[in-house]
Motif scaffolding. Structure first.
Motif, PDB file in Angstrom:
ATOM      1  N   VAL A   1       0.811  -1.206   0.000  1.00  0.00           N
ATOM      2  CA  VAL A   1       0.000   0.000   0.000  1.00  0.00           C
ATOM      3  C   VAL A   1       0.847   1.260   0.000  1.00  0.00           C
ATOM      4  O   VAL A   1       0.324   2.348  -0.197  1.00  0.00           O
ATOM      5  CB  VAL A   1      -0.964   0.026   1.208  1.00  0.00           C
ATOM      6  CG1 VAL A   1      -1.888  -1.156   1.165  1.00  0.00           C
ATOM      7  CG2 VAL A   1      -0.197   0.060   2.523  1.00  0.00           C
ATOM      8  N   HIS A   2       2.146   1.136   0.257  1.00  0.00           N
ATOM      9  CA  HIS A   2       2.986   2.322   0.282  1.00  0.00           C
ATOM     10  C   HIS A   2       3.804   2.493  -0.991  1.00  0.00           C
ATOM     11  O   HIS A   2       4.700   3.323  -1.039  1.00  0.00           O
ATOM     12  CB  HIS A   2       3.912   2.294   1.504  1.00  0.00           C
ATOM     13  CG  HIS A   2       3.209   2.617   2.785  1.00  0.00           C
ATOM     14  ND1 HIS A   2       2.661   1.663   3.591  1.00  0.00           N
ATOM     15  CD2 HIS A   2       2.940   3.807   3.378  1.00  0.00           C
ATOM     16  CE1 HIS A   2       2.097   2.232   4.642  1.00  0.00           C
ATOM     17  NE2 HIS A   2       2.246   3.530   4.535  1.00  0.00           N
ATOM     18  N   ARG A   3       3.509   1.710  -2.011  1.00  0.00           N
ATOM     19  CA  ARG A   3       4.186   1.934  -3.282  1.00  0.00           C
ATOM     20  C   ARG A   3       3.697   3.244  -3.869  1.00  0.00           C
ATOM     21  O   ARG A   3       2.512   3.420  -4.131  1.00  0.00           O
ATOM     22  CB  ARG A   3       3.914   0.774  -4.239  1.00  0.00           C
ATOM     23  CG  ARG A   3       4.766  -0.450  -3.931  1.00  0.00           C
ATOM     24  CD  ARG A   3       4.464  -1.571  -4.889  1.00  0.00           C
ATOM     25  NE  ARG A   3       3.133  -2.125  -4.648  1.00  0.00           N
ATOM     26  CZ  ARG A   3       2.618  -3.131  -5.349  1.00  0.00           C
ATOM     27  NH1 ARG A   3       3.301  -3.663  -6.337  1.00  0.00           N
ATOM     28  NH2 ARG A   3       1.419  -3.593  -5.061  1.00  0.00           N
ATOM     29  N   GLU A   4       4.597   4.175  -4.074  1.00  0.00           N
ATOM     30  CA  GLU A   4       4.221   5.507  -4.524  1.00  0.00           C
ATOM     31  C   GLU A   4       4.350   5.643  -6.032  1.00  0.00           C
ATOM     32  O   GLU A   4       5.273   5.107  -6.644  1.00  0.00           O
ATOM     33  CB  GLU A   4       5.092   6.571  -3.844  1.00  0.00           C
ATOM     34  CG  GLU A   4       4.767   6.797  -2.387  1.00  0.00           C
ATOM     35  CD  GLU A   4       5.478   8.015  -1.829  1.00  0.00           C
ATOM     36  OE1 GLU A   4       5.159   8.411  -0.700  1.00  0.00           O
ATOM     37  OE2 GLU A   4       6.353   8.569  -2.530  1.00  0.00           O
ATOM     38  N   LEU A   5       3.421   6.375  -6.597  1.00  0.00           N
ATOM     39  CA  LEU A   5       3.492   6.783  -7.995  1.00  0.00           C
ATOM     40  C   LEU A   5       3.707   8.287  -7.983  1.00  0.00           C
ATOM     41  O   LEU A   5       2.816   9.048  -7.608  1.00  0.00           O
ATOM     42  CB  LEU A   5       2.201   6.411  -8.728  1.00  0.00           C
ATOM     43  CG  LEU A   5       1.826   4.922  -8.709  1.00  0.00           C
ATOM     44  CD1 LEU A   5       0.509   4.696  -9.441  1.00  0.00           C
ATOM     45  CD2 LEU A   5       2.933   4.076  -9.322  1.00  0.00           C
TER      46      LEU A   5
ATOM     47  N   SER B   1      -3.788  -6.156 -14.539  1.00  0.00           N
ATOM     48  CA  SER B   1      -3.887  -6.178 -13.079  1.00  0.00           C
ATOM     49  C   SER B   1      -4.759  -5.049 -12.542  1.00  0.00           C
ATOM     50  O   SER B   1      -5.388  -5.189 -11.492  1.00  0.00           O
ATOM     51  CB  SER B   1      -2.485  -6.076 -12.460  1.00  0.00           C
ATOM     52  OG  SER B   1      -1.656  -7.116 -12.921  1.00  0.00           O
ATOM     53  N   VAL B   2      -4.772  -3.931 -13.243  1.00  0.00           N
ATOM     54  CA  VAL B   2      -5.492  -2.737 -12.791  1.00  0.00           C
ATOM     55  C   VAL B   2      -6.432  -2.281 -13.904  1.00  0.00           C
ATOM     56  O   VAL B   2      -6.022  -2.209 -15.066  1.00  0.00           O
ATOM     57  CB  VAL B   2      -4.506  -1.602 -12.432  1.00  0.00           C
ATOM     58  CG1 VAL B   2      -5.251  -0.357 -11.973  1.00  0.00           C
ATOM     59  CG2 VAL B   2      -3.530  -2.070 -11.356  1.00  0.00           C
ATOM     60  N   PRO B   3      -7.693  -1.966 -13.585  1.00  0.00           N
ATOM     61  CA  PRO B   3      -8.625  -1.510 -14.624  1.00  0.00           C
ATOM     62  C   PRO B   3      -8.154  -0.213 -15.278  1.00  0.00           C
ATOM     63  O   PRO B   3      -7.661   0.692 -14.604  1.00  0.00           O
ATOM     64  CB  PRO B   3      -9.935  -1.287 -13.847  1.00  0.00           C
ATOM     65  CG  PRO B   3      -9.802  -2.082 -12.597  1.00  0.00           C
ATOM     66  CD  PRO B   3      -8.347  -2.073 -12.258  1.00  0.00           C
ATOM     67  N   LYS B   4      -8.310  -0.127 -16.592  1.00  0.00           N
ATOM     68  CA  LYS B   4      -7.986   1.117 -17.289  1.00  0.00           C
ATOM     69  C   LYS B   4      -8.860   2.269 -16.809  1.00  0.00           C
ATOM     70  O   LYS B   4      -8.467   3.430 -16.897  1.00  0.00           O
ATOM     71  CB  LYS B   4      -8.172   0.932 -18.797  1.00  0.00           C
ATOM     72  CG  LYS B   4      -7.164   0.013 -19.458  1.00  0.00           C
ATOM     73  CD  LYS B   4      -7.431  -0.060 -20.954  1.00  0.00           C
ATOM     74  CE  LYS B   4      -6.460  -0.985 -21.657  1.00  0.00           C
ATOM     75  NZ  LYS B   4      -6.727  -1.046 -23.115  1.00  0.00           N
ATOM     76  N   HIS B   5     -10.027   1.925 -16.318  1.00  0.00           N
ATOM     77  CA  HIS B   5     -10.940   2.957 -15.832  1.00  0.00           C
ATOM     78  C   HIS B   5     -10.312   3.779 -14.713  1.00  0.00           C
ATOM     79  O   HIS B   5     -10.694   4.939 -14.490  1.00  0.00           O
ATOM     80  CB  HIS B   5     -12.242   2.308 -15.345  1.00  0.00           C
ATOM     81  CG  HIS B   5     -13.316   3.285 -15.008  1.00  0.00           C
ATOM     82  ND1 HIS B   5     -13.493   3.788 -13.733  1.00  0.00           N
ATOM     83  CD2 HIS B   5     -14.259   3.877 -15.779  1.00  0.00           C
ATOM     84  CE1 HIS B   5     -14.505   4.630 -13.727  1.00  0.00           C
ATOM     85  NE2 HIS B   5     -14.990   4.711 -14.957  1.00  0.00           N
TER      86      HIS B   5
ATOM     87  N   ASP C   1      -2.506  -5.626  -2.981  1.00  0.00           N
ATOM     88  CA  ASP C   1      -1.422  -5.782  -3.950  1.00  0.00           C
ATOM     89  C   ASP C   1      -1.499  -4.766  -5.083  1.00  0.00           C
ATOM     90  O   ASP C   1      -0.533  -4.595  -5.826  1.00  0.00           O
ATOM     91  CB  ASP C   1      -1.440  -7.197  -4.542  1.00  0.00           C
ATOM     92  CG  ASP C   1      -1.122  -8.257  -3.502  1.00  0.00           C
ATOM     93  OD1 ASP C   1      -0.345  -7.950  -2.574  1.00  0.00           O
ATOM     94  OD2 ASP C   1      -1.654  -9.374  -3.602  1.00  0.00           O
ATOM     95  N   HIS C   2      -2.647  -4.126  -5.235  1.00  0.00           N
ATOM     96  CA  HIS C   2      -2.810  -3.137  -6.301  1.00  0.00           C
ATOM     97  C   HIS C   2      -3.412  -1.853  -5.734  1.00  0.00           C
ATOM     98  O   HIS C   2      -4.375  -1.303  -6.269  1.00  0.00           O
ATOM     99  CB  HIS C   2      -3.669  -3.703  -7.432  1.00  0.00           C
ATOM    100  CG  HIS C   2      -3.050  -4.895  -8.094  1.00  0.00           C
ATOM    101  ND1 HIS C   2      -3.446  -6.183  -7.834  1.00  0.00           N
ATOM    102  CD2 HIS C   2      -2.024  -4.981  -8.981  1.00  0.00           C
ATOM    103  CE1 HIS C   2      -2.702  -7.022  -8.540  1.00  0.00           C
ATOM    104  NE2 HIS C   2      -1.837  -6.326  -9.243  1.00  0.00           N
ATOM    105  N   THR C   3      -2.836  -1.429  -4.629  1.00  0.00           N
ATOM    106  CA  THR C   3      -3.178  -0.151  -4.013  1.00  0.00           C
ATOM    107  C   THR C   3      -1.934   0.718  -4.057  1.00  0.00           C
ATOM    108  O   THR C   3      -0.881   0.316  -3.574  1.00  0.00           O
ATOM    109  CB  THR C   3      -3.646  -0.344  -2.560  1.00  0.00           C
ATOM    110  OG1 THR C   3      -4.824  -1.164  -2.555  1.00  0.00           O
ATOM    111  CG2 THR C   3      -3.974   0.992  -1.913  1.00  0.00           C
TER     112      THR C   3
END
Length: 287
Positions: free
Chosen positions: A25-29, A43-47, A169-171
């Motif tokens: 959850v702490h992976r930063e973008l 893995s992640v919706p394009k929406h 895992d995808h936050t």
């Protein structure tokens, strides 16, 4: 010895799971470059990109990088509601402070303020099955003359398929810098030139092609091209807002007026034809 060894093993496993959860959850973008590393569409919706684009252009960010919310999340606006963080997905809310988590972006609940059409009703390949969300941590401050809602944490996440819980895992945590970069791709009368954005973010996109395909949403189309590496992820109706505005002005009274105008024109044409025939008849009689 075996009991001690077993306890140590279980402690190590528990610690490993805890560290894995926290790191997820702490992976930063921090930039659009980081955003390009996410496996959107798999893995992640394009929406999520559409929702994030709308959010970045809805909040206010001042010169001190303070993010303020422009609506009341308790009202259900834009599909928002309180998030209790009961599963421990995010950091624990500090005690003694007016901090609360909110999720934003539900397409199923009644909304006092609606998300724009490109988020609420995207094309089929951009539908996220209403799984993706934005989570914000908000502190409310009453300055006496203004109620100020400050955001100090922003995340994108998604519901686990067929579950109410969010996927650790995808936050991803979204930084203020990334919000600023996405905010440069705003749509509307004050949008930046495509050539400027293309050069600034090192894109090889064709300005003319994107503007032709996307119209009023050209900056959004360029952002998706940069992040996803696709020329035309989808082609929306570029004049959607203009069409809606024209349709909303079309009322039964307007329709009646149109019929009356058409009838008057027909009568005038008939009168002109009759006059012409009358003149021809007189001319023939004189001969």
């Amino acid at each position: 010895m075996m009991k001690i060894s077993g306890r140590v093993t279980w402690c190590c496993v528990a610690l490993l799971l805890a560290l894995t959860s926290v790191s997820a959850v702490h992976r930063e973008l921090n930039s659009i470059t980081d955003l390009k590393k996410i496996n959107f569409g798999q893995s992640v919706p394009k929406h999520s990109l559409l929702l994030l684009h709308w959010f970045a252009n809805t909040v206010n960010i001042d010169d001190n990088n303070v993010i303020s919310l422009t609506f009341d999340p308790n009202s259900g606006a834009y599909g928002s509601h309180h998030y209790g963080n009961f599963e421990g997905l995010l950091d624990t809310v500090p005690q003694g402070n007016q901090y609360r988590y909110y999720t934003i972006g539900s397409l199923s609940q009644d909304q006092s303020m609606q998300l724009p059409p490109y988020v609420a009703r995207p094309s089929r390949q951009y539908e996220g099955e209403n799984r993706d969300r934005i989570i914000v941590r908000v502190t409310e401050q009453n300055t006496g003359w203004q109620f100020f809602r400050r955001i100090d944490q922003v995340y994108i996440t998604q519901h686990i398929a067929n579950h109410a819980e969010y996927d650790p895992d995808h936050t991803y945590r979204i930084t203020t810098n990334l919000l600023r970069e996405i905010g440069e791709f705003s749509v509307g009368p004050n949008q930046l030139p495509l050539w400027y954005l293309r050069n600034r973010f090192g894109s090889s996109a064709d300005d003319f092609d994107i503007e032709t395909a996307w119209g009023q949403l050209a900056c959004l189309g360029l952002l998706l091209y940069i992040v996803l590496g696709e020329r035309h992820p989808f082609t929306p109706k570029s004049n959607y807002k203009l069409q809606v505005r024209q349709q909303s002005a079309y009322t039964p009274d307007n329709r009646q007026t149109s019929w009356c105008a058409a009838l008057v024109k027909c009568c005038m044409i008939v009168v002109v034809l009759l006059i012409g025939l009358f003149i021809l008849a007189i001319s023939a009689a004189r001969r």
